[in-house]
Write an enzyme that holds these catalytic residues in place. Sequence first.
Site, PDB file in Angstrom:
ATOM      1  N   SER A   1       0.810  -1.208   0.000  1.00  0.00           N
ATOM      2  CA  SER A   1       0.000   0.000   0.000  1.00  0.00           C
ATOM      3  C   SER A   1       0.850   1.267   0.000  1.00  0.00           C
ATOM      4  O   SER A   1       1.618   1.515  -0.916  1.00  0.00           O
ATOM      5  CB  SER A   1      -0.954  -0.055   1.196  1.00  0.00           C
ATOM      6  OG  SER A   1      -1.914   0.963   1.122  1.00  0.00           O
TER       7      SER A   1
ATOM      8  N   ASP B   1      -2.267   6.251  -3.458  1.00  0.00           N
ATOM      9  CA  ASP B   1      -1.108   5.639  -2.813  1.00  0.00           C
ATOM     10  C   ASP B   1      -0.617   4.506  -3.710  1.00  0.00           C
ATOM     11  O   ASP B   1      -1.084   4.345  -4.836  1.00  0.00           O
ATOM     12  CB  ASP B   1      -1.444   5.144  -1.405  1.00  0.00           C
ATOM     13  CG  ASP B   1      -2.518   4.062  -1.404  1.00  0.00           C
ATOM     14  OD1 ASP B   1      -3.291   3.986  -2.366  1.00  0.00           O
ATOM     15  OD2 ASP B   1      -2.578   3.279  -0.437  1.00  0.00           O
TER      16      ASP B   1
ATOM     17  N   ASP C   1      -5.713   2.154  -3.449  1.00  0.00           N
ATOM     18  CA  ASP C   1      -6.973   1.975  -2.743  1.00  0.00           C
ATOM     19  C   ASP C   1      -7.318   3.214  -1.922  1.00  0.00           C
ATOM     20  O   ASP C   1      -8.336   3.250  -1.237  1.00  0.00           O
ATOM     21  CB  ASP C   1      -6.979   0.718  -1.874  1.00  0.00           C
ATOM     22  CG  ASP C   1      -5.925   0.727  -0.777  1.00  0.00           C
ATOM     23  OD1 ASP C   1      -5.109   1.672  -0.713  1.00  0.00           O
ATOM     24  OD2 ASP C   1      -5.907  -0.236   0.027  1.00  0.00           O
TER      25      ASP C   1
END
Length: 448
Positions: free
Chosen positions: A104, A241, A245
Amino acid sequence: MARLFGTDGVRGKANELLTPELAMRLSQAASVVLGLSQSEDGRRPVAVVAKDPRISGDFLSAAIEAGLAASGVDVKDAGTLPTPAAAFLVGDLGADFGVMISASHNAAPDNGIKFLARGGKKLDDALEDAIEACLQMDPPRPTGGAVGRVSRFADAEDRYIIHLLQTLPNRLDGLKVVLDCAHGAASGCSPEVFNAAGAEVIVIGAEPDGVNINDGYGSTHLEQLQAAVLANHADLGIAHDGDADRCLAVDHEGNVVDGDQIMAIMALALKDQGKLKDDTLVATVMSNLGLTLAMEANGITVTQTGVGDRYVLESMNANGYSLGGEQSGHVIFADHATTGDGVLTGLQLAARVRATGKSLKELAAVLTVLPQVLINVRGVDKAAAPECEPLQLAISESEERLGSTGRVLLRPSGTEPVVRVMVEAATQEQAQAEAELLATKVSEYLAL
């Protein structure tokens, strides 16, 4: 032994904690829990595998696909795609489960493995525990024609882009938008979909090389986006990012518009359209108190959950709510996605700007953000925080000083080795002072 799964999958430094051996074992365990045990009529289960562009994704995806195929699972390799794209494809293909390889918003040395259940949904704790328990068992070892096949999913990105465009309530013609793709998984698809929607697009942070993901760009580093919006006289900027998401935004004056403000704007939009189920928005305890106050003033109820979009999703799924998310920019549109989707969120936000004729700054003004300070305390035993009596006493004393005009939230991170101290107060000075005092107490009482 500590639980292997954190708030969002298994995450750690690649080739240190997250080794190819562990990746293969996890995929073999997942093949049993999510694939073989649920397959119907003896057919071979199917899994979608995708990754963000960080360099370690290559060896981790190879290990995962080997483990799945060796366990009798057919693998659809979707290549480099956002996490929400992987979730969409699991449902779109009717696959049994999915695997997303990403850390992430973390830096390139980290990576993570997220499993998605049938329909593209995140796993609940029970399924994660079942996968972890299977790590101690011998994996399935089919032979001959019973082993799985690995094939490249040629139109994965196209399917996702078509899906995103179909969610738009109106086109974006006339809008100038800057996109910051964090040198991440959305570097290809986000510019393409905004262009297709009619926007004039300026792109930054879209040259991934495997090691520059989230490095100075993206939703955790908004300075480049702010500068680009101002330099190009854009209407707004959108930041993703690494796995896209998340979505944060910047208005035409360079002001940051965070996840709480985005949720407030979109909650009002859906309410106006009659699509906000039960006039309810789901947010976490990390959301600013100002969000609750703004929504109450507009006839919208805010339901709070624990931190993590998985808990937001659980509440949404259990009650049929249509919108939820986090201050960090995970925003979930249940009518269109099974998880937070930064590209989808950016599109919907830009569409609202275009439809209303108002600037993003005007739309964001619905929420008055109360001063909030967040401090990440490192080098401490985060697991001991909830049971530390002196620390809990310090929190109570802080809450008494703040009274009804503020609040304290102290919690161990589910994704990083830190304890997060968050304080809201009537003034920035008071919030800063209380947060620093509690951070000092955390360091003192929980020192390793």
